[in-house]
Design an enzyme around this catalytic site. Structure first.
Site, short mmCIF file in Angstrom:
data_model
loop_
_atom_site.label_atom_id
_atom_site.label_comp_id
_atom_site.label_asym_id
_atom_site.label_seq_id
_atom_site.Cartn_x
_atom_site.Cartn_y
_atom_site.Cartn_z
N ARG A 183 0.87 -1.19 0.00
CA ARG A 183 0.00 0.00 0.00
C ARG A 183 0.89 1.22 0.00
NH1 ARG A 183 -5.10 1.25 3.81
NH2 ARG A 183 -5.93 -0.12 2.20
N HIS A 228 -7.64 0.74 -6.02
CA HIS A 228 -7.78 -0.10 -4.82
C HIS A 228 -8.40 -1.42 -5.29
CE1 HIS A 228 -7.90 -1.30 -0.79
NE2 HIS A 228 -8.79 -0.48 -0.28
N GLN A 259 -10.03 -4.11 -2.89
CA GLN A 259 -11.34 -3.70 -2.40
C GLN A 259 -12.43 -4.07 -3.40
OE1 GLN A 259 -12.08 -1.99 0.65
NE2 GLN A 259 -14.12 -2.68 0.06
N ASP A 289 -17.59 6.84 -0.68
CA ASP A 289 -16.28 6.70 -0.03
C ASP A 289 -15.97 8.06 0.59
OD1 ASP A 289 -13.71 5.89 0.70
OD2 ASP A 289 -12.85 6.18 -1.29
N CYS A 335 -16.29 1.34 1.52
CA CYS A 335 -15.11 0.52 1.83
C CYS A 335 -14.60 0.76 3.24
CB CYS A 335 -14.02 0.79 0.80
SG CYS A 335 -13.38 2.47 0.89
N ARG A 345 -13.00 -8.93 2.13
CA ARG A 345 -11.62 -8.62 1.80
C ARG A 345 -10.76 -9.87 1.97
NH1 ARG A 345 -9.79 -3.38 2.15
NH2 ARG A 345 -7.90 -4.33 1.27
N1 NVA Z 1 -10.28 6.50 -1.06
C1 NVA Z 1 -9.87 6.10 0.27
C2 NVA Z 1 -10.01 4.63 0.46
C3 NVA Z 1 -9.73 4.14 1.85
C4 NVA Z 1 -9.72 2.65 2.00
C5 NVA Z 1 -8.44 6.53 0.51
O1 NVA Z 1 -7.60 6.37 -0.38
O2 NVA Z 1 -8.15 7.03 1.60
#
Ligand code: NVA
Length: 315
Positions: A101, A128, A131, A224, A264, A292
């Protein structure tokens, strides 16, 4: 050739179907694959905050018989203390899979170029994809077959989640509508790519400004955070820009009566979504969070065990 999962369209429509099928099997029978028996090690690295990703990868890797190795991103200083390429070559000698990540998509691509083992994107600024595997599994569980369903994503059309819904949704044959304010619309390259995929799958894509138009009759409603990780400095401007894009019960009344609501997490009740919706009967957020683990076990197993011959996919 080593396969990676760096963006949603790294899987063809047939391959995405195989991975989702495997995920459903692993959910029914969690110990039916021991693809990491040995135990083989999966290195997981987090340069941004995490809860679900770290927990679900660690639990899932253990269920596959493997060893979840946590590489502390702040100690490793990848790209600062040493180059991405050197880290990739080192970790590739210790681990069978690398999950990362981080911020730039180009960084996970560089890791993949040098690791010699599959690399999985655990979230970047652009995508992502893990997800989305979990989310598509969740939609399948609640709605049955994916092709032809309509999904409305409301909020930050320039976010990793929106990009991933465009690509993964198109791969699954969904009709994907994104409602976002001016300045936060999806990038044309992702809309174009999703439309290109839709040419094979029957998916369609609409980038809209009006959330009401996006929700009209939708089967799946997704939102989100308005302030993704790394965008904290823009928080005040974003809260103002997205004020009309909250998923409320009023807005939900425009969707199909049996529509499901997805997020998410982490969620900010009263900002991108009202508590009554997030915690209400249409919400499937806890299934998403659980899925997940099943989805990530499936992609890891699929990547290391190779492409089944029946898929006919080139590697
Ligand atoms: N769009 C959000 C997703 C978090 C899982 C971020 O990148 O913070």
């Amino acid at each position: 050739m080593t396969r990676h999962f760096l963006r949603d369209d790294d899987l063809s429509p047939a391959e995405q179907g195989e991975v989702l099928e495997l995920a459903a099997t692993l959910k029914r029978a969690p110990y039916s694959s021991r693809s990491l028996a040995g135990p083989r090690t999966v290195a997981t690295i987090y340069d941004k905050p995490t809860l679900r990703t770290q927990a679900s990868f660690a639990a899932g890797i253990a269920e596959l018989g493997g060893n979840p190795m946590l590489v502390d991103g702040s100690l490793a200083g990848i790209g600062k203390r040493e180059s991405v390429a050197d880290v990739a070559r080192v970790l590739g000698r210790q681990a069978s899979v690398i999950v990362w990540r981080t911020f730039a998509q180009s960084a996970v691509e560089e890791m993949a170029a040098y690791a010699g083992v599959p690399v999985v994107n655990g979230l970047t600024d652009e995508f992502h994809p893990c997800q989305l595997l979990a989310d598509l599994l969740t939609v399948r569980e609640h709605k049955g077959a994916l092709p032809g369903l309509t999904v409305a994503f409301v909020g930050d059309g320039g976010s990793n989640l929106s990009n991933s819904w465009l690509l993964a949704g198109a791969t699954a044959g969904l009709h994907v509508r994104v409602a976002a304010p001016e300045g936060h619309q999806p990038e044309e390259q992702y809309v174009d790519r999703a439309r290109e995929i839709g040419g094979q799958t029957g998916a369609t894509v609409a980038a809209l400004a009006d959330p009401k138009a996006a929700l009209d009759g939708a089967d799946v409603v997704v939102t989100d955070t308005w302030v993704s990780m790394g965008k904290e400095e823009e928080a005040a401007a974003r809260l103002a820009a997205f004020a009309d894009y909250r998923v409320t019960t009023d807005l939900m009344s425009l969707a199909a009566r049996d529509a499901i609501v997805m997020h998410c997490l982490p969620a900010y009740r009263g900002k991108e979504i009202d508590a009554e919706v997030l915690d209400g009967p249409q919400s499937v957020i806890w299934d998403e969070a659980e899925n997940r683990r099943h989805a990530q076990k499936a992609i890891i197993t699929w990547l290391i065990e190779g492409v089944p011959r029946s898929s006919g996919a080139a590697s």
